[in-house]
Scaffold this motif. Structure first.
Motif, PDB file in Angstrom:
ATOM      1  N   CYS A  36      53.109  32.422  93.439  1.00 33.17           N
ATOM      2  CA  CYS A  36      53.297  31.644  95.088  1.00 33.17           C
ATOM      3  C   CYS A  36      53.075  30.535  94.795  1.00 33.17           C
ATOM      4  CB  CYS A  36      52.192  32.388  95.447  1.00 33.17           C
ATOM      5  SG  CYS A  36      52.828  34.352  96.187  1.00 33.17           S
ATOM      6  N   ALA A  37      51.982  30.042  93.568  1.00 36.20           N
ATOM      7  CA  ALA A  37      51.562  29.419  93.794  1.00 36.20           C
ATOM      8  C   ALA A  37      52.294  27.763  93.339  1.00 36.20           C
ATOM      9  CB  ALA A  37      50.001  28.704  92.769  1.00 36.20           C
ATOM     10  N   PHE A  38      53.048  28.783  92.228  1.00 31.77           N
ATOM     11  CA  PHE A  38      54.114  27.092  91.358  1.00 31.77           C
ATOM     12  C   PHE A  38      55.131  27.442  92.683  1.00 31.77           C
ATOM     13  CE2 PHE A  38      52.899  29.403  87.461  1.00 31.77           C
ATOM     14  CZ  PHE A  38      53.080  27.311  86.689  1.00 31.77           C
ATOM     15  N   ALA A  39      55.941  28.472  93.553  1.00 33.35           N
ATOM     16  CA  ALA A  39      56.788  28.428  94.708  1.00 33.35           C
ATOM     17  C   ALA A  39      56.282  27.109  96.038  1.00 33.35           C
ATOM     18  CB  ALA A  39      57.061  29.478  94.793  1.00 33.35           C
ATOM     19  N   ALA A  40      55.389  27.358  95.365  1.00 30.77           N
ATOM     20  CA  ALA A  40      54.666  26.370  97.138  1.00 30.77           C
ATOM     21  C   ALA A  40      54.396  24.802  96.497  1.00 30.77           C
ATOM     22  CB  ALA A  40      53.080  27.387  97.344  1.00 30.77           C
ATOM     23  N   PRO A  41      54.740  24.310  97.532  1.00 30.10           N
ATOM     24  CA  PRO A  41      54.475  22.592  97.178  1.00 30.10           C
ATOM     25  C   PRO A  41      53.227  22.331  96.945  1.00 30.10           C
ATOM     26  CG  PRO A  41      54.801  23.011  99.972  1.00 30.10           C
ATOM     27  CD  PRO A  41      54.866  25.047  99.247  1.00 30.10           C
ATOM     28  N   THR A  42      53.379  20.658  96.184  1.00 25.49           N
ATOM     29  CA  THR A  42      52.418  21.008  95.319  1.00 25.49           C
ATOM     30  C   THR A  42      51.479  18.981  96.494  1.00 25.49           C
ATOM     31  OG1 THR A  42      53.100  19.931  94.040  1.00 25.49           O
ATOM     32  CG2 THR A  42      52.508  22.146  93.791  1.00 25.49           C
TER      33      THR A  42
ATOM     34  N   THR B 166      44.019  28.159  88.105  1.00 26.58           N
ATOM     35  CA  THR B 166      45.383  27.972  87.154  1.00 26.58           C
ATOM     36  C   THR B 166      46.087  27.020  88.180  1.00 26.58           C
ATOM     37  OG1 THR B 166      45.430  28.890  85.468  1.00 26.58           O
ATOM     38  CG2 THR B 166      47.315  28.070  85.565  1.00 26.58           C
ATOM     39  N   ALA B 167      46.231  28.375  88.879  1.00 28.73           N
ATOM     40  CA  ALA B 167      46.888  27.892  90.660  1.00 28.73           C
ATOM     41  C   ALA B 167      46.235  27.181  91.449  1.00 28.73           C
ATOM     42  CB  ALA B 167      47.119  29.002  91.143  1.00 28.73           C
ATOM     43  N   THR B 168      45.062  26.957  91.448  1.00 28.65           N
ATOM     44  CA  THR B 168      44.250  26.136  92.389  1.00 28.65           C
ATOM     45  C   THR B 168      45.114  24.475  92.214  1.00 28.65           C
ATOM     46  OG1 THR B 168      42.823  27.608  93.269  1.00 28.65           O
ATOM     47  CG2 THR B 168      42.005  25.743  93.300  1.00 28.65           C
ATOM     48  N   THR B 169      44.681  24.387  90.435  1.00 27.98           N
ATOM     49  CA  THR B 169      45.153  23.210  89.602  1.00 27.98           C
ATOM     50  C   THR B 169      46.313  22.880  90.245  1.00 27.98           C
ATOM     51  OG1 THR B 169      43.024  23.685  88.319  1.00 27.98           O
ATOM     52  CG2 THR B 169      44.637  21.808  87.803  1.00 27.98           C
TER      53      THR B 169
ATOM     54  N   THR C 128      45.918  28.729  99.332  1.00 24.98           N
ATOM     55  CA  THR C 128      44.168  28.200  98.458  1.00 24.98           C
ATOM     56  C   THR C 128      43.345  28.908  99.309  1.00 24.98           C
ATOM     57  OG1 THR C 128      44.188  26.493 100.647  1.00 24.98           O
ATOM     58  CG2 THR C 128      45.909  25.687  98.794  1.00 24.98           C
ATOM     59  N   VAL C 129      42.729  29.278 100.663  1.00 23.42           N
ATOM     60  CA  VAL C 129      41.663  29.416 101.199  1.00 23.42           C
ATOM     61  C   VAL C 129      41.976  31.109 100.356  1.00 23.42           C
ATOM     62  CG1 VAL C 129      40.968  30.955 102.961  1.00 23.42           C
ATOM     63  CG2 VAL C 129      41.686  28.341 103.048  1.00 23.42           C
ATOM     64  N   SER C 130      42.605  31.989  99.961  1.00 23.85           N
ATOM     65  CA  SER C 130      42.444  33.065  99.474  1.00 23.85           C
ATOM     66  C   SER C 130      42.227  32.955  97.530  1.00 23.85           C
ATOM     67  CB  SER C 130      44.798  33.946  99.518  1.00 23.85           C
ATOM     68  OG  SER C 130      44.514  34.043 100.869  1.00 23.85           O
ATOM     69  N   LEU C 131      43.768  32.010  97.247  1.00 23.95           N
ATOM     70  CA  LEU C 131      42.725  31.862  95.331  1.00 23.95           C
ATOM     71  C   LEU C 131      41.651  31.872  95.834  1.00 23.95           C
ATOM     72  CD1 LEU C 131      45.829  29.768  95.063  1.00 23.95           C
ATOM     73  CD2 LEU C 131      45.784  31.690  93.911  1.00 23.95           C
TER      74      LEU C 131
ATOM     75  N   HIS D 266      38.167  21.899  99.237  1.00 25.51           N
ATOM     76  CA  HIS D 266      39.290  21.604  98.386  1.00 25.51           C
ATOM     77  C   HIS D 266      40.626  22.759  99.310  1.00 25.51           C
ATOM     78  CE1 HIS D 266      37.535  18.329  96.691  1.00 25.51           C
ATOM     79  NE2 HIS D 266      37.046  19.015  95.524  1.00 25.51           N
ATOM     80  N   ALA D 267      39.626  23.580  99.373  1.00 28.33           N
ATOM     81  CA  ALA D 267      40.902  24.623  99.849  1.00 28.33           C
ATOM     82  C   ALA D 267      41.579  24.317 100.978  1.00 28.33           C
ATOM     83  CB  ALA D 267      40.171  25.841  99.637  1.00 28.33           C
ATOM     84  N   MET D 268      40.221  23.787 102.269  1.00 31.63           N
ATOM     85  CA  MET D 268      41.589  23.605 103.588  1.00 31.63           C
ATOM     86  C   MET D 268      41.890  22.396 103.684  1.00 31.63           C
ATOM     87  SD  MET D 268      40.506  25.970 105.563  1.00 31.63           S
ATOM     88  CE  MET D 268      40.409  25.196 106.782  1.00 31.63           C
TER      89      MET D 268
END
Length: 548
Positions: free
Chosen positions: A20-26, A342-345, A287-290, A277-279
């Protein structure tokens, strides 16, 4: 059997989160950053503007924001209150008719990740001195970088964060292990109960210190009368309030039932997950779940080590029975920590190259090094347990405890420092190599992707007169296949020439300006200025500045 099944579920969930992190916009975010100001910071106006509008790159908190305007003698204009747009990204202030003169504009907001952002700049109305670029009008953060010249107050602020994170993880981990390893009815039941009260008290005191050293930055200049709005109208304030309430409830509830312990710990970690930072990144649900899973994994690891190390000599028989359970759970926790981290970064940074550009990235690399050390220690502990090498197990557990303490310190710092460094206005001055060579100053503000104000001041001898040609070009050195951008400079009448040169009658000052989106995206921008005099002699100055 249960452990293997749990491991499979955790691995599957972690892989899903990573996908999901890779698929999400960054999107790139460094707290909130001022991307547009109307009128522009440090500009000269012919007449009073109807309003001030400040647009930021991300959503702001809906409370505790302001724009204040001061006249030339420092008096605040009365009865002015800023308003926030529906998308909570633009703050505006309607102005009365202002007379000629210089006005200082200062603003304060709280970004979605709970950090205060402030800035100050100057506007000039009517004939008179043009405002000089003041500080960093894009984002002046309240002490979000580590430095050798930090004040005692700033040091205490960072220490309070370290104490708070350690207290939160210690309490959560201690309570979870007590509930699900049934420590209330074990050989260390009395130690567990007294230890639970100890970590609760430590967490509560650390929480008080943490809030005390941070709430004033969020209030800005608004005073204690805005405390209610802070605790009820902002996510960071609500999370603090929830943490206080849950900590007090915990004194009555924790240690009595598995369900109660799990509920209180889950809510405490959730309260922290919506503050940070997640917010400030999308999608917030991810981001909050991670962040929640990351905190949970850390709590399991920290709590287990806190139970084991003090009991190694006091109750070795209990440690021998508990250590295999901890080893299995710690392995799963470290896997969860690595994957969620890793996903959060990937969500926080627009590119992994940013790890080398900021304190946040350097601290994260240090954290990764210690996490790898912990993984190796975990494998060593499991191997030594199978071979019944008690001394090796003890030594590696102690090393694991030390690495844990260092990682907690690093994490507490990472949560406060911006992942992406803040952009700063450019002030670039070059002196000519000879008496006839042009001197030059370039100012760019706010020096961010998008609209910027460019100003070039050039000094030539009166004998040479006005420059025959002045060119300003920008090129992203990270993208050499993209041709340079030529800035359309226009001559500008400078109302207040530089005093250092006007005192010398040998030189004449010539000014040029441009406004527009000539820095279209982040990059390592090479700036080239070409100045040709009437004799067709050309002087070239270059500099490079990274824009985040």
């Amino acid at each position: 059997m249960y452990t293997n099944k749990l491991a499979r579920w955790l691995y599957a969930a972690a892989v899903l989160l990573l996908v999901c992190a890779f698929a999400a916009p960054t999107p790139a975010s460094a707290h909130s950053v001022l991307t547009k100001a109307v009128p522009e910071p440090n500009s000269q106006l012919n007449e009073s503007p109807p309003r001030i509008e400040l647009t930021f790159n991300e959503r702001l908190e809906s409370q505790l924001y302001y724009i204040k305007v001061f006249d030339e003698i420092g008096r605040a204009l009365p009865d002015l209150k800023a308003a926030l747009s529906a998308d909570q990204k633009t703050m505006s202030l309607d102005l009365p008719k202002l007379g000629n003169g210089r006005y200082t504009v200062t603003y304060h907001v709280i970004s979605a990740d709970g950090h205060p952002v402030e800035g100050t700049y100057v506007l000039s109305i009517g004939p008179g001195a043009e405002g000089a670029i003041v500080g960093d009008p894009s984002s002046l953060h309240a002490g979000h970088q580590l430095s050798a010249d930090m004040s005692v107050y700033d040091v205490l602020k960072y220490l309070s964060r370290i104490a708070y994170y350690f207290g939160l993880l210690a309490l959560a981990g201690w309570a979870l292990w007590g509930a699900f390893a049934d420590l209330r009815h074990s050989a260390i039941a009395e130690t567990y109960r007294s230890g639970l009260l100890g970590v609760q008290r430590a967490h509560f005191l650390a929480l008080i210190a943490f809030v005390y050293f941070h709430y004033q930055d969020l209030l800005g200049d608004q005073g204690l009368g805005e405390l209610v709005d802070l605790f009820t109208g902002t996510w960071v304030g609500r999370s603090w309030l929830a943490a206080f309430v849950l900590a007090l409830i915990g004194f009555a509830v924790l240690g009595r039932s598995k369900a109660g312990d799990a509920l209180v710990v889950g809510l405490l970690l959730a309260a922290k997950s919506v503050n940070g930072h997640a917010m400030g990144h999308d999608p917030i649900w991810l981001t909050v779940s991670l962040d929640f899973v990351h905190l949970l994994g850390a709590a399991v690891w920290v709590g287990g080590l806190l139970l084991i190390v003090p009991q190694w000599k006091k109750n070795k028989a209990w440690v021998d029975g508990f250590l295999p359970k901890f080893s299995n759970a710690a392995l799963l926790a470290i896997v969860a920590l690595a994957l969620t981290g890793t996903a959060t970064t990937l969500l926080f940074l627009p590119s992994l190259r940013y790890l080398l550009y900021s304190q946040w990235g350097i601290l994260l690399i240090a954290k990764v090094v210690f996490v790898v050390l912990v993984i190796l220690l975990g494998l060593g502990i499991r191997l030594a347990m199978r071979q019944r090498k008690e001394k090796d197990v003890r030594d590696m557990v102690r090393m694991d405890f030390g690495a844990m303490a260092i990682i907690v310190v690093l994490v507490s710092l990472l949560t406060f420092i911006s992942p992406v460094p803040p952009n700063e206005p450019l002030y670039w001055h070059e002196m000519g190599e000879t008496a006839s060579s042009p001197h030059m100053t370039v100012q760019v503000a706010p020096m961010v992707p998008g609209d910027n104000q460019f100003r070039i001041d050039i000094w030539l001898t009166k004998e040479l007169g006005k420059p025959k040609q002045v060119l300003l070009k920008l090129q992203d050195t990270d993208k050499p296949d993209v041709a340079p951008i030529e800035i359309p400079l226009a001559e500008h009448t400078n109302e207040q020439p530089d005093a250092g040169y006007t005192a010398d009658e040998t030189y004449e000052q010539h000014s040029y300006k441009a406004d527009g989106p000539f820095i279209p995206f982040p990059g390592n921008w090479k700036m080239e200025v070409r100045i040709m005099d009437k004799n067709d002699d050309e002087t070239v100055y270059t500099t490079v500045k990274r824009v985040y």
